[in-house]
Design an enzyme around this catalytic site. Structure first.
Site, PDB file in Angstrom:
ATOM      1  N   ASP A 144       2.021  -1.857  -4.511  1.00 17.47           N
ATOM      2  CA  ASP A 144       1.062  -1.710  -4.168  1.00 17.47           C
ATOM      3  C   ASP A 144      -0.439  -2.205  -5.574  1.00 17.47           C
ATOM      4  O   ASP A 144       0.939  -2.824  -6.238  1.00 17.47           O
ATOM      5  CB  ASP A 144       0.629  -0.201  -5.180  1.00 17.47           C
ATOM      6  CG  ASP A 144      -0.638   1.155  -3.446  1.00 17.47           C
ATOM      7  OD1 ASP A 144      -0.504   1.667  -3.293  1.00 17.47           O
ATOM      8  OD2 ASP A 144      -1.976   0.640  -3.838  1.00 17.47           O
ATOM      9  N   GLY A 198      -0.558   5.144  -0.898  1.00 16.59           N
ATOM     10  CA  GLY A 198      -1.250   5.977  -0.638  1.00 16.59           C
ATOM     11  C   GLY A 198      -0.773   6.899   0.652  1.00 16.59           C
ATOM     12  O   GLY A 198       0.794   7.327   0.268  1.00 16.59           O
ATOM     13  N   GLN A 199      -1.374   7.546   1.068  1.00 17.65           N
ATOM     14  CA  GLN A 199      -1.044   8.721   1.965  1.00 17.65           C
ATOM     15  C   GLN A 199      -0.726   8.609   2.559  1.00 17.65           C
ATOM     16  O   GLN A 199       1.327   9.227   2.548  1.00 17.65           O
ATOM     17  CB  GLN A 199      -2.241   9.526   2.710  1.00 17.65           C
ATOM     18  CG  GLN A 199      -1.927  10.832   3.190  1.00 17.65           C
ATOM     19  CD  GLN A 199      -3.211  10.783   4.546  1.00 17.65           C
ATOM     20  OE1 GLN A 199      -3.506  10.575   4.375  1.00 17.65           O
ATOM     21  NE2 GLN A 199      -2.660  12.698   4.899  1.00 17.65           N
ATOM     22  N   TYR A 242     -15.030  -0.079   8.536  1.00 20.04           N
ATOM     23  CA  TYR A 242     -13.963   0.650   8.748  1.00 20.04           C
ATOM     24  C   TYR A 242     -13.194  -0.063  10.419  1.00 20.04           C
ATOM     25  O   TYR A 242     -11.807  -0.679  11.000  1.00 20.04           O
ATOM     26  CB  TYR A 242     -13.272   1.432   8.316  1.00 20.04           C
ATOM     27  CG  TYR A 242     -11.944   2.149   8.685  1.00 20.04           C
ATOM     28  CD1 TYR A 242     -10.779   1.569   7.870  1.00 20.04           C
ATOM     29  CD2 TYR A 242     -12.016   3.077   9.477  1.00 20.04           C
ATOM     30  CE1 TYR A 242      -9.598   2.220   8.335  1.00 20.04           C
ATOM     31  CE2 TYR A 242     -10.695   3.622   9.737  1.00 20.04           C
ATOM     32  CZ  TYR A 242      -9.633   3.338   8.857  1.00 20.04           C
ATOM     33  OH  TYR A 242      -8.155   3.712   9.111  1.00 20.04           O
ATOM     34  N   ASP A 282      -1.232  -7.319  -4.858  1.00 20.22           N
ATOM     35  CA  ASP A 282      -2.588  -7.671  -4.501  1.00 20.22           C
ATOM     36  C   ASP A 282      -2.913  -8.592  -2.795  1.00 20.22           C
ATOM     37  O   ASP A 282      -2.454  -9.216  -2.863  1.00 20.22           O
ATOM     38  CB  ASP A 282      -3.494  -8.413  -5.564  1.00 20.22           C
ATOM     39  CG  ASP A 282      -4.780  -7.997  -4.437  1.00 20.22           C
ATOM     40  OD1 ASP A 282      -5.314  -8.095  -3.106  1.00 20.22           O
ATOM     41  OD2 ASP A 282      -5.755  -8.807  -5.204  1.00 20.22           O
ATOM     42  N   GLY A 311       0.801  -0.941  -0.033  1.00 18.69           N
ATOM     43  CA  GLY A 311       0.124  -0.246   0.150  1.00 18.69           C
ATOM     44  C   GLY A 311       0.904   1.312   0.207  1.00 18.69           C
ATOM     45  O   GLY A 311       0.242   2.340   0.790  1.00 18.69           O
TER      46      GLY A 311
HETATM   47  P1  NAD Z   1      -4.613   5.499   1.972  1.00 17.05           P
HETATM   48  O1  NAD Z   1      -6.517   4.763   1.198  1.00 17.05           O
HETATM   49  O2  NAD Z   1      -4.358   6.865   1.375  1.00 17.05           O
HETATM   50  O3  NAD Z   1      -3.855   4.139   1.154  1.00 17.05           O
HETATM   51  C1  NAD Z   1      -4.107   2.608   0.179  1.00 17.05           C
HETATM   52  C2  NAD Z   1      -3.096   2.129  -0.193  1.00 17.05           C
HETATM   53  O4  NAD Z   1      -2.835   0.832  -0.272  1.00 17.05           O
HETATM   54  C3  NAD Z   1      -3.673   2.748  -1.671  1.00 17.05           C
HETATM   55  O5  NAD Z   1      -2.068   3.520  -2.577  1.00 17.05           O
HETATM   56  C4  NAD Z   1      -4.251   1.832  -2.487  1.00 17.05           C
HETATM   57  O6  NAD Z   1      -4.020   1.923  -3.873  1.00 17.05           O
HETATM   58  C5  NAD Z   1      -3.574   0.535  -2.095  1.00 17.05           C
HETATM   59  N1  NAD Z   1      -4.315  -0.834  -1.681  1.00 17.05           N
HETATM   60  C6  NAD Z   1      -5.755  -0.725  -1.712  1.00 17.05           C
HETATM   61  N2  NAD Z   1      -5.791  -2.466  -2.365  1.00 17.05           N
HETATM   62  C7  NAD Z   1      -5.079  -3.330  -2.017  1.00 17.05           C
HETATM   63  C8  NAD Z   1      -4.518  -3.996  -2.104  1.00 17.05           C
HETATM   64  N3  NAD Z   1      -5.688  -5.015  -2.307  1.00 17.05           N
HETATM   65  N4  NAD Z   1      -3.043  -4.356  -2.090  1.00 17.05           N
HETATM   66  C9  NAD Z   1      -2.034  -3.430  -2.069  1.00 17.05           C
HETATM   67  N5  NAD Z   1      -2.316  -2.271  -1.870  1.00 17.05           N
HETATM   68  C10 NAD Z   1      -3.459  -2.194  -1.968  1.00 17.05           C
HETATM   69  O7  NAD Z   1      -4.706   4.883   3.038  1.00 17.05           O
HETATM   70  P2  NAD Z   1      -3.215   5.652   4.037  1.00 17.05           P
HETATM   71  O8  NAD Z   1      -4.417   7.046   4.430  1.00 17.05           O
HETATM   72  O9  NAD Z   1      -2.429   5.962   3.536  1.00 17.05           O
HETATM   73  O10 NAD Z   1      -3.917   4.513   5.465  1.00 17.05           O
HETATM   74  C11 NAD Z   1      -2.664   3.831   5.399  1.00 17.05           C
HETATM   75  C12 NAD Z   1      -3.108   2.992   6.636  1.00 17.05           C
HETATM   76  O11 NAD Z   1      -3.054   3.846   7.688  1.00 17.05           O
HETATM   77  C13 NAD Z   1      -4.323   2.247   6.390  1.00 17.05           C
HETATM   78  O12 NAD Z   1      -4.020   0.366   7.204  1.00 17.05           O
HETATM   79  C14 NAD Z   1      -5.394   3.204   7.425  1.00 17.05           C
HETATM   80  O13 NAD Z   1      -6.529   2.729   7.688  1.00 17.05           O
HETATM   81  C15 NAD Z   1      -4.346   3.974   8.202  1.00 17.05           C
HETATM   82  N6  NAD Z   1      -4.965   4.588   9.532  1.00 17.05           N
HETATM   83  C16 NAD Z   1      -4.936   6.329   8.133  1.00 17.05           C
HETATM   84  C17 NAD Z   1      -5.608   7.326   8.678  1.00 17.05           C
HETATM   85  C18 NAD Z   1      -4.707   8.669   8.001  1.00 17.05           C
HETATM   86  O14 NAD Z   1      -5.768   9.767   8.433  1.00 17.05           O
HETATM   87  N7  NAD Z   1      -4.692   8.465   6.811  1.00 17.05           N
HETATM   88  C19 NAD Z   1      -5.679   7.489   9.981  1.00 17.05           C
HETATM   89  C20 NAD Z   1      -5.641   6.400  10.813  1.00 17.05           C
HETATM   90  C21 NAD Z   1      -5.461   4.631  10.327  1.00 17.05           C
END
Ligand code: NAD
Length: 321
Positions: free
Chosen positions: A34, A11-12, A142, A52, A8
């Site tokens: 990713d 992602g952010q 979630y 995946d 992943g």
């Molecule tokens: P995001 O949605 O920005 O990134 C998630 C990434 O996972 C994406 O790039 C997506 O393409 C990838 N992804 C989706 N399905 C996939 C798959 N089947 N296989 C491989 N990759 C896949 O999420 P984020 O904000 O970067 O969050 C990262 C983690 O931190 C997550 O577990 C989220 O629950 C946790 N989190 C985030 C926040 C926040 O504010 N951003 C807050 C609390 C917890």
């Protein structure tokens, strides 16, 4: 030297974690992955694999190919998107975690980082300075996946000795990569709109107070908990983690110090109900005690950094176009 896989990574949080871990371990020792090439900065920053997280065999093959010892599992479906696709959220969030925990249990990897969230809490949880151990009755899919995930992390540690570490991230605010469908996304969008349009329509009401954190602090916390000696990690479900709490009205006041013409309007949608079920502030004293967690950014320091960096970003993209 550690060999690290980030799942992943586009992602952010995964993107910024990738850059940081490449700095720490060296480019060749960090494999970003990713499900798609959605972030070309990450894809082009070093080793990258399409992977995946739901496919156990594919994850195992990647771990073996690169001789990985540590996995950061950042792939998940977040709170707002999860309410639209509950079964898909359950499938991704749970199966990806089981795959990685089982690889650790079977000795294929040594260490796991898996993020939880303040979404593990629910409307019956004490809302102010929410303690580490408290009532947890999450009402979002979630939040349910994160709470169950925490239980499994602790179980795998206790039963099989898996070295899994976890943080309950609050809403994370950053300027490099846009957030991926969470309830706290407004606190990123508001800065972009303040710069590009001097106005923002907020999907939460003005006095909705939520725990938040600037990305640099979240990345430091992640690196610090992973570097801490195992004996210092007393929580194997997930640590409460905090930096600041604010409302849309308060972030607006902070932005107004830089952009006096900025205006905000409020049109709460389905995400208001999710936000209302979460804590207003978090007691993270155990993280501060166990592995010396300290945050750096408060609201005004974060606003300074967000506005400075986004102004640079938008002015350089204007020059390109
Ligand atoms: P995001 O949605 O920005 O990134 C998630 C990434 O996972 C994406 O790039 C997506 O393409 C990838 N992804 C989706 N399905 C996939 C798959 N089947 N296989 C491989 N990759 C896949 O999420 P984020 O904000 O970067 O969050 C990262 C983690 O931190 C997550 O577990 C989220 O629950 C946790 N989190 C985030 C926040 C926040 O504010 N951003 C807050 C609390 C917890």
């Amino acid at each position: 030297m550690s060999r690290v896989l980030i799942i992943g990574a586009c992602g952010q949080i995964g993107s910024e974690l990738t850059y940081k871990l490449r700095d720490i371990h060296g480019n060749d020792n960090v494999i970003a992955s990713d499900i798609s090439f959605s972030n070309l900065d990450v894809v082009n920053s070093g080793n990258f694999e399409i992977l995946d997280a739901k496919d156990y065999n594919a994850v195992k093959v990647c771990v073996e190919k690169y001789d990985i010892d540590t996995v950061y599992l950042m792939a998940a479906m977040l709170s707002a998107t999860g309410e639209k696709y509950p079964m898909r959220a359950w499938d991704l969030n749970m199966n990806s975690l089981f795959h990685v925990l089982n690889l650790a249990k079977d000795g294929c990897i040594k260490k796991v980082f898996w993020p939880s969230s303040i979404a593990v809490f629910g409307p019956t949880t004490p809302t102010n300075e929410t303690p580490q151990h408290t009532i947890m009755e999450p009402t979002t899919v979630y939040g349910i996946t994160k709470q169950v995930g925490e239980r499994w992390c602790e179980y795998y540690h206790k039963q099989y000795g898996v070295d899994v570490r976890s943080l309950r991230y609050p809403g994370i605010i950053s300027w490099k990569t846009m957030p991926g469908g969470g309830t706290t996304d407004y606190a990123v969008e508001i800065y972009h709109k303040a710069i590009t349009e001097s106005q923002y329509k907020c999907f939460l009401s003005e006095n909705t107070k939520l725990p938040m954190m600037f990305m640099d602090d979240a990345i430091n916390a992640t690196v610090n908990i992973m570097q801490a000696p195992s004996k210092n990690i007393s929580i194997r479900s997930s640590y409460n983690l905090a930096a600041m709490s604010f409302t849309p009205a308060e972030i607006t006041d902070s932005i107004l110090k830089h952009i006096p013409e900025f205006t905000i309007s409020y049109e709460p949608d389905f995400r208001q109900q999710i936000a209302d079920s979460w804590p207003k502030s978090i007691d993270d004293s155990l993280a501060r005690k166990d592995w010396k967690w300290e945050h750096t950014f408060d609201l005004d320091a974060m606003t300074d950094e967000m506005i400075t960096q986004l102004q640079k970003k938008y002015s350089s993209s204007e020059k390109v176009s």
